[in-house]
Design a protein around this motif. Structure first.
Motif, PDB file in Angstrom:
ATOM      1  N   SER A   1       0.702  -1.130   0.080  1.00 35.00           N
ATOM      2  CA  SER A   1       0.072  -0.049   0.137  1.00 35.00           C
ATOM      3  C   SER A   1       0.717   1.451  -0.100  1.00 35.00           C
ATOM      4  O   SER A   1       0.477   2.255  -0.719  1.00 35.00           O
ATOM      5  CB  SER A   1      -0.846   0.001   1.138  1.00 35.00           C
ATOM      6  OG  SER A   1      -1.408  -1.382   1.403  1.00 35.00           O
ATOM      7  N   SER A   2       2.189   1.155   0.696  1.00 32.70           N
ATOM      8  CA  SER A   2       2.993   2.217   0.865  1.00 32.70           C
ATOM      9  C   SER A   2       3.286   2.537  -0.508  1.00 32.70           C
ATOM     10  O   SER A   2       4.003   3.769  -0.630  1.00 32.70           O
ATOM     11  CB  SER A   2       3.988   2.149   1.935  1.00 32.70           C
ATOM     12  OG  SER A   2       4.879   1.203   1.637  1.00 32.70           O
ATOM     13  N   LEU A   3       3.497   1.787  -1.282  1.00 35.63           N
ATOM     14  CA  LEU A   3       4.195   1.868  -2.878  1.00 35.63           C
ATOM     15  C   LEU A   3       2.980   2.224  -3.594  1.00 35.63           C
ATOM     16  O   LEU A   3       3.221   2.352  -4.938  1.00 35.63           O
ATOM     17  CB  LEU A   3       4.939   0.425  -3.204  1.00 35.63           C
ATOM     18  CG  LEU A   3       6.011   0.053  -2.443  1.00 35.63           C
ATOM     19  CD1 LEU A   3       6.528  -1.271  -2.647  1.00 35.63           C
ATOM     20  CD2 LEU A   3       7.149   1.023  -2.617  1.00 35.63           C
ATOM     21  N   GLY A   4       1.749   2.414  -3.255  1.00 40.17           N
ATOM     22  CA  GLY A   4       0.759   3.037  -4.059  1.00 40.17           C
ATOM     23  C   GLY A   4      -0.065   1.746  -4.610  1.00 40.17           C
ATOM     24  O   GLY A   4      -1.130   2.034  -5.344  1.00 40.17           O
ATOM     25  N   ALA A   5       0.045   0.313  -4.380  1.00 47.12           N
ATOM     26  CA  ALA A   5      -0.742  -0.685  -4.814  1.00 47.12           C
ATOM     27  C   ALA A   5      -1.972  -0.944  -3.813  1.00 47.12           C
ATOM     28  O   ALA A   5      -1.765  -1.032  -2.701  1.00 47.12           O
ATOM     29  CB  ALA A   5       0.283  -1.876  -4.885  1.00 47.12           C
ATOM     30  N   GLU A   6      -2.955  -1.153  -4.503  1.00 45.51           N
ATOM     31  CA  GLU A   6      -4.221  -1.719  -3.730  1.00 45.51           C
ATOM     32  C   GLU A   6      -4.026  -3.102  -3.390  1.00 45.51           C
ATOM     33  O   GLU A   6      -3.764  -3.899  -4.300  1.00 45.51           O
ATOM     34  CB  GLU A   6      -5.404  -1.314  -4.728  1.00 45.51           C
ATOM     35  CG  GLU A   6      -6.686  -1.032  -4.138  1.00 45.51           C
ATOM     36  CD  GLU A   6      -7.877  -0.873  -4.866  1.00 45.51           C
ATOM     37  OE1 GLU A   6      -8.651  -1.385  -4.577  1.00 45.51           O
ATOM     38  OE2 GLU A   6      -7.854  -0.231  -5.924  1.00 45.51           O
ATOM     39  N   THR A   7      -4.333  -3.398  -2.083  1.00 49.99           N
ATOM     40  CA  THR A   7      -4.236  -4.705  -1.788  1.00 49.99           C
ATOM     41  C   THR A   7      -5.612  -5.513  -1.286  1.00 49.99           C
ATOM     42  O   THR A   7      -6.369  -4.752  -0.896  1.00 49.99           O
ATOM     43  CB  THR A   7      -3.376  -4.991  -0.693  1.00 49.99           C
ATOM     44  OG1 THR A   7      -3.678  -4.210   0.473  1.00 49.99           O
ATOM     45  CG2 THR A   7      -1.902  -4.461  -1.088  1.00 49.99           C
TER      46      THR A   7
ATOM     47  N   HIS B   1       9.493  -5.776  -3.173  1.00 54.60           N
ATOM     48  CA  HIS B   1       8.242  -5.350  -3.503  1.00 54.60           C
ATOM     49  C   HIS B   1       8.026  -4.523  -4.542  1.00 54.60           C
ATOM     50  O   HIS B   1       7.162  -4.670  -5.476  1.00 54.60           O
ATOM     51  CB  HIS B   1       7.490  -4.847  -2.152  1.00 54.60           C
ATOM     52  CG  HIS B   1       7.386  -5.866  -1.069  1.00 54.60           C
ATOM     53  ND1 HIS B   1       8.523  -5.906  -0.298  1.00 54.60           N
ATOM     54  CD2 HIS B   1       6.412  -6.378  -0.502  1.00 54.60           C
ATOM     55  CE1 HIS B   1       8.025  -6.664   0.680  1.00 54.60           C
ATOM     56  NE2 HIS B   1       7.029  -7.023   0.439  1.00 54.60           N
ATOM     57  N   GLU B   2       8.746  -3.657  -4.657  1.00 58.83           N
ATOM     58  CA  GLU B   2       8.839  -2.481  -5.907  1.00 58.83           C
ATOM     59  C   GLU B   2       9.207  -3.481  -7.084  1.00 58.83           C
ATOM     60  O   GLU B   2       8.513  -3.229  -8.383  1.00 58.83           O
ATOM     61  CB  GLU B   2       9.849  -1.511  -5.710  1.00 58.83           C
ATOM     62  CG  GLU B   2       9.395  -0.228  -4.959  1.00 58.83           C
ATOM     63  CD  GLU B   2      10.728   0.649  -4.632  1.00 58.83           C
ATOM     64  OE1 GLU B   2      11.480   1.111  -5.385  1.00 58.83           O
ATOM     65  OE2 GLU B   2      10.996   0.909  -3.381  1.00 58.83           O
ATOM     66  N   LEU B   3      10.131  -4.397  -7.174  1.00 55.69           N
ATOM     67  CA  LEU B   3      10.447  -4.974  -8.361  1.00 55.69           C
ATOM     68  C   LEU B   3       9.490  -6.004  -8.701  1.00 55.69           C
ATOM     69  O   LEU B   3       9.003  -6.223  -9.852  1.00 55.69           O
ATOM     70  CB  LEU B   3      11.586  -5.974  -7.831  1.00 55.69           C
ATOM     71  CG  LEU B   3      12.835  -6.344  -8.900  1.00 55.69           C
ATOM     72  CD1 LEU B   3      13.153  -5.008  -9.593  1.00 55.69           C
ATOM     73  CD2 LEU B   3      13.826  -7.282  -8.319  1.00 55.69           C
ATOM     74  N   PHE B   4       8.546  -6.321  -7.836  1.00 50.44           N
ATOM     75  CA  PHE B   4       7.577  -7.266  -8.010  1.00 50.44           C
ATOM     76  C   PHE B   4       6.153  -6.573  -8.745  1.00 50.44           C
ATOM     77  O   PHE B   4       5.653  -7.024  -9.759  1.00 50.44           O
ATOM     78  CB  PHE B   4       6.937  -8.104  -6.823  1.00 50.44           C
ATOM     79  CG  PHE B   4       5.769  -8.932  -6.848  1.00 50.44           C
ATOM     80  CD1 PHE B   4       5.907 -10.358  -7.494  1.00 50.44           C
ATOM     81  CD2 PHE B   4       4.472  -8.890  -6.373  1.00 50.44           C
ATOM     82  CE1 PHE B   4       4.891 -10.884  -7.738  1.00 50.44           C
ATOM     83  CE2 PHE B   4       3.376  -9.698  -6.484  1.00 50.44           C
ATOM     84  CZ  PHE B   4       3.558 -10.794  -7.111  1.00 50.44           C
ATOM     85  N   LEU B   5       6.151  -5.421  -8.283  1.00 51.93           N
ATOM     86  CA  LEU B   5       5.124  -4.628  -9.076  1.00 51.93           C
ATOM     87  C   LEU B   5       5.443  -4.137 -10.174  1.00 51.93           C
ATOM     88  O   LEU B   5       4.605  -3.698 -11.123  1.00 51.93           O
ATOM     89  CB  LEU B   5       4.702  -3.302  -8.101  1.00 51.93           C
ATOM     90  CG  LEU B   5       4.186  -3.561  -6.688  1.00 51.93           C
ATOM     91  CD1 LEU B   5       4.033  -2.315  -5.951  1.00 51.93           C
ATOM     92  CD2 LEU B   5       2.914  -4.286  -6.793  1.00 51.93           C
ATOM     93  N   LYS B   6       6.787  -4.248 -10.909  1.00 50.27           N
ATOM     94  CA  LYS B   6       7.116  -4.024 -12.075  1.00 50.27           C
ATOM     95  C   LYS B   6       7.088  -5.080 -13.099  1.00 50.27           C
ATOM     96  O   LYS B   6       7.306  -5.036 -14.219  1.00 50.27           O
ATOM     97  CB  LYS B   6       8.748  -3.506 -12.179  1.00 50.27           C
ATOM     98  CG  LYS B   6       8.874  -1.892 -11.493  1.00 50.27           C
ATOM     99  CD  LYS B   6      10.034  -1.462 -11.782  1.00 50.27           C
ATOM    100  CE  LYS B   6      10.158  -0.081 -10.685  1.00 50.27           C
ATOM    101  NZ  LYS B   6      11.335   0.142 -10.236  1.00 50.27           N
TER     102      LYS B   6
END
Lengths: 299, 172
Positions: B3-9, B166-171
């Protein structure tokens, strides 16, 4: 895994880590290998190995001690989920024995007869994480300050009566919320009253929660009891006598696991609550003599 | 963290929940318990279908679920990545620890927590699977694998405050 060269370890963080892995799961009391398998099959996330469940301890009386290591080792060998066991309050030698077994969690429990009239075990001295019971915030923070990585309500074990667990969940919540209203002097006085460092109390005030997970225990007997505790903020539940003192333990065990996960879904709770057979008989708290109340044990 | 990286969970508990997400994390916990839930709610075929196109990350117990083969004791799995997982290989809670870990694709080491960790190993290529790529090792032993958009790691990253993986995963 042995610690490798050049690695740094924050033992407390790792201990709390295992506690967090248990959130949303159910921890069940079991007295033998057969019950441990029933619990694992039902989806329990861990088992508590003990010779007598709290309702039997209550009935039998006498001094309740740590279980025979042989029995704990047999259960450990029979299941792949984590295994916990209980030691008497302040009994550091029993805790050392459990650590030597390689137990996953030690419960310093009021269900057993206390061994020390003044002190709890210094849990920082152990690599094994500890869980302890509490009835209010002060008690919870004293245990955490001693090194407990997981808290649970004391409830009133072996009664099948949820009222005390609810009381303790609500009390801890109320105590935490109250911190926000206190002045700096008020916080200092509260830390003294609780007998805990001011820094720890400030941390709780900042975050609005305990620094370790808090589970419910003591009196959970039905899927609805588990859902109630979760809705009041417990991150999961321990079920002691409730499962294996009921008419159909495998069925009830499964239902409690489902209810703990789907605690905020009434339709699901209805579905899993149907036709479970007789729950454990249960005890009214007011019918228990004051010296028989386990929640009063611990300092 | 996400969530802190802007992803909705979303907490995925049913196939309906799964239909609402575009990437999935199988988190740490107890794989035995999680497997029972996956079966009960028919999530196994749904996740297998999902992982054909969408990123999926199995962490610790989640890596056991994602592995092709599970040992000690053997257990069913989702068969998403060409590795084997030995459960509780590193012993009980007593043998858990935190260590810095260098990961392929990241400049700085991350802080990895091994808690009752499984042992992960590559399996030889098969009819359906090429070999999985090793993204991190600890003392020669692989601890992090990738295959297509599927990740499996034996350590935890969700407990600390480092979000680089987590950032890498979101990419993905």
């Amino acid at each position: 895994m042995t610690q490798k060269n050049g690695t740094s370890a924050d033992p407390f963080e790792i201990k709390v880590g295992l506690a967090k892995m248990l959130c949303n799961g159910v921890i069940m009391d079991v007295i033998d290998v057969e019950q441990a398998r029933v619990a694992e099959d039902a989806g329990a996330v861990a088992v508590m190995a003990l010779e007598r469940v709290p309702s039997d301890i209550r009935r039998d009386g006498g001094v309740a001690r740590m279980s025979d290591p042989k029995m704990i080792e047999d259960i450990k060998a029979a299941v792949s989920i984590p295994v916990m066991a209980k030691v008497r309050i302040g009994h550091l030698a029993e805790a050392q024995i459990l650590e030597a077994i390689g137990i996953d969690f030690i419960d310093e429990s009021e269900v057993l007869t206390p061994a020390d009239p003044h002190l709890h075990v210094n849990k920082h001295l152990f690599k094994t994480p500890f869980v302890c019971g509490a009835t209010d915030l002060g008690e919870a923070l004293r245990r955490i300050n001693e090194g407990a990585a997981l808290m649970r309500t004391k409830g009133e074990a072996g009664t099948g009566n949820i009222i005390e667990a609810v009381r303790h969940l609500r009390e801890i919540r109320r105590n935490i919320d109250e911190l926000k209203t206190l002045s700096a002097e008020g916080m200092t006085a509260r830390a003294e009253q609780y007998r805990v460092p001011l820094a720890l109390l400030n941390q709780v005030r900042e975050s609005g929660q305990l620094p370790v997970p808090n589970f419910a225990a003591g009196g959970v007997a039905t899927p609805a009891d588990a859902a109630l505790c979760r809705q009041l903020g417990a991150e999961t539940v321990f079920v002691g006598s409730g499962i294996f003192k009921s008419e159909n333990p495998p069925l009830l065990a499964k239902a409690v696991v489902q209810a703990t996960c789907f605690y905020n879904d009434p339709k699901k709770l209805l579905e899993v609550s149907r036709g479970l057979g007789q729950a454990m008989r249960g005890l009214e708290i007011s019918k228990i003599a004051p010296e028989g109340l386990l929640a009063n044990r611990g300092w | 963290m996400l969530s802190s990286l802007g992803a909705e969970t979303v907490r995925v508990r049913t196939t309906d929940d799964l239909a609402t997400v575009d990437r999935l994390i199988l988190p740490g916990g107890e794989s035995t318990t999680m497997l029972r839930f996956l079966k009960l709610y028919d999530l196994i075929p749904a996740i297998q279908e999902f992982a054909k196109t969408q990123p999926l990350w199995g962490i610790c117990a989640g890596a056991i679920l994602a592995a092709r083969e599970v040992l000690t004791p053997s257990q069913e799995s989702l068969n998403l990545i060409n590795i084997s997982a030995h459960r509780n290989f590193y012993g009980s809670q007593l043998e858990s620890f935190t260590t810095p870990l260098t990961v392929l694709g990241l400049t700085n080491p991350i802080s990895a927590q091994f808690i009752r960790a499984p042992l992960l190993n590559a399996l030889p290529p098969s009819e359906h699977f090429s070999s999985a790529e090793v993204l991190a090792r600890l003392d020669q032993q692989p601890v992090f694998f990738a295959q297509g958009k599927t990740w499996a790691c034996s350590f935890h990253v969700e407990l600390g405050d480092d979000s680089s993986l987590h950032e890498l995963f979101l990419k993905l």
